[in-house]
Design an enzyme around this catalytic site. Structure first.
Site, PDB file in Angstrom:
ATOM      1  N   ASP A 191      -0.032   5.156   0.951  1.00 56.85           N
ATOM      2  CA  ASP A 191      -0.219   6.080   2.076  1.00 56.85           C
ATOM      3  C   ASP A 191      -0.359   5.313   3.381  1.00 56.85           C
ATOM      4  OD1 ASP A 191      -0.395   8.500   0.436  1.00 56.85           O
ATOM      5  OD2 ASP A 191      -2.268   7.637  -0.289  1.00 56.85           O
ATOM      6  N   ASP A 251       0.865  -1.159   0.000  1.00 56.37           N
ATOM      7  CA  ASP A 251       0.000   0.000   0.000  1.00 56.37           C
ATOM      8  C   ASP A 251       0.921   1.233   0.000  1.00 56.37           C
ATOM      9  OD1 ASP A 251      -2.392   1.591   0.421  1.00 56.37           O
ATOM     10  OD2 ASP A 251      -1.732   1.776   2.501  1.00 56.37           O
ATOM     11  N   ASP A 293      -1.600  -0.980   5.884  1.00 59.38           N
ATOM     12  CA  ASP A 293      -1.921  -0.501   7.233  1.00 59.38           C
ATOM     13  C   ASP A 293      -3.410  -0.395   7.499  1.00 59.38           C
ATOM     14  OD1 ASP A 293      -2.065   1.770   5.398  1.00 59.38           O
ATOM     15  OD2 ASP A 293      -2.308   3.015   7.186  1.00 59.38           O
TER      16      ASP A 293
END
Length: 224
Positions: A15, A13, A171
């Site tokens: 960001d 991922d 995250d």
């Protein structure tokens, strides 16, 4: 470091996993607030919402505004964000060392993000990653986005790999759900952005790690 090997490919991922982009997002949100006579929002108040996307960030910045009105502000937010892109954020500590270690091991890495593809692509030269990132898929690159597994499966296919040859690192719960549905091992990036009510244990990732540097040793997150 152990003799455990990196997988053939590591997909990330963007960001909240590779990039601490919250300061750029804050600048965009605060430009919107300033234009409406509102004081600046603090970074700590916005940071937990970043991985949830633009709508969540606008909702956090303007909780008094109804959802229908906030929806019309998405283009404005993106315009401000384009102007702030890469100006304030930076890779998380240890990310550059991790990417270099993956490359040195002869493995490849790529990005699967829900950020619009054009914005993700524009970030690559700012980070020096444009020739290093083996595949990049944005939230609007395909008919579906995370938590749908399609972006992860397409990323693996474009690298000429099976899903099981890749590991996905993210995250947010959507990241881990997408990896599981795609048949990829997953790493929960605990260093990223989470709301107070989020429970990363409940996401059922294969491994949870506190820092990018913990991934420098593949034995921490790969089967022996």
């Amino acid at each position: 470091m152990s003799d455990a090997r990196f997988p053939k490919a590591v997909l990330f991922d963007l960001d909240g996993t590779l990039l601490d982009s919250a300061p750029d997002m804050l600048a965009a949100v605060n430009a919107m607030r300033a234009s409406r006579g509102e004081p600046g929002m603090l970074l700590d108040a916005l940071r937990p919402h970043v991985s949830k996307g633009g709508r969540a960030m606008i909702a956090a910045a303007f909780p008094q505004v109804d959802a229908a009105m906030r929806e019309t502000w998405i283009p404005e937010f993106l315009d401000h964000y384009r102007r702030e892109l890469g100006r304030h954020g930076a890779p998380f500590e240890g990310v550059e060392a991790l990417l270099a270690a993956i490359e040195a091991a002869g493995s490849r890495w790529g990005i699967v993000t829900n950020k619009p593809e054009a914005l993700a692509v524009a970030l690559m030269p700012l980070l020096g990653w444009e020739s290093r990132c083996a595949v990049l898929i944005g939230g609007d690159s395909l008919p579906a986005r995370k938590p749908d597994p399609l972006p992860l499966r397409v990323a693996a296919d474009r690298m000429g790999l099976a899903s099981q040859d890749c590991v996905y690192v993210g995250d947010d719960e959507r990241d881990i759900a997408a990896a599981r549905a795609a048949g990829m091992r997953s790493v929960v990036a605990l260093w990223g952005y989470r709301l107070d009510g989020d429970d990363p244990v409940a996401w059922q990732g294969d491994v949870m790690l506190d820092t990018p540097r913990a991934m420098l040793d593949p034995s921490n997150w790969m089967p022996r």
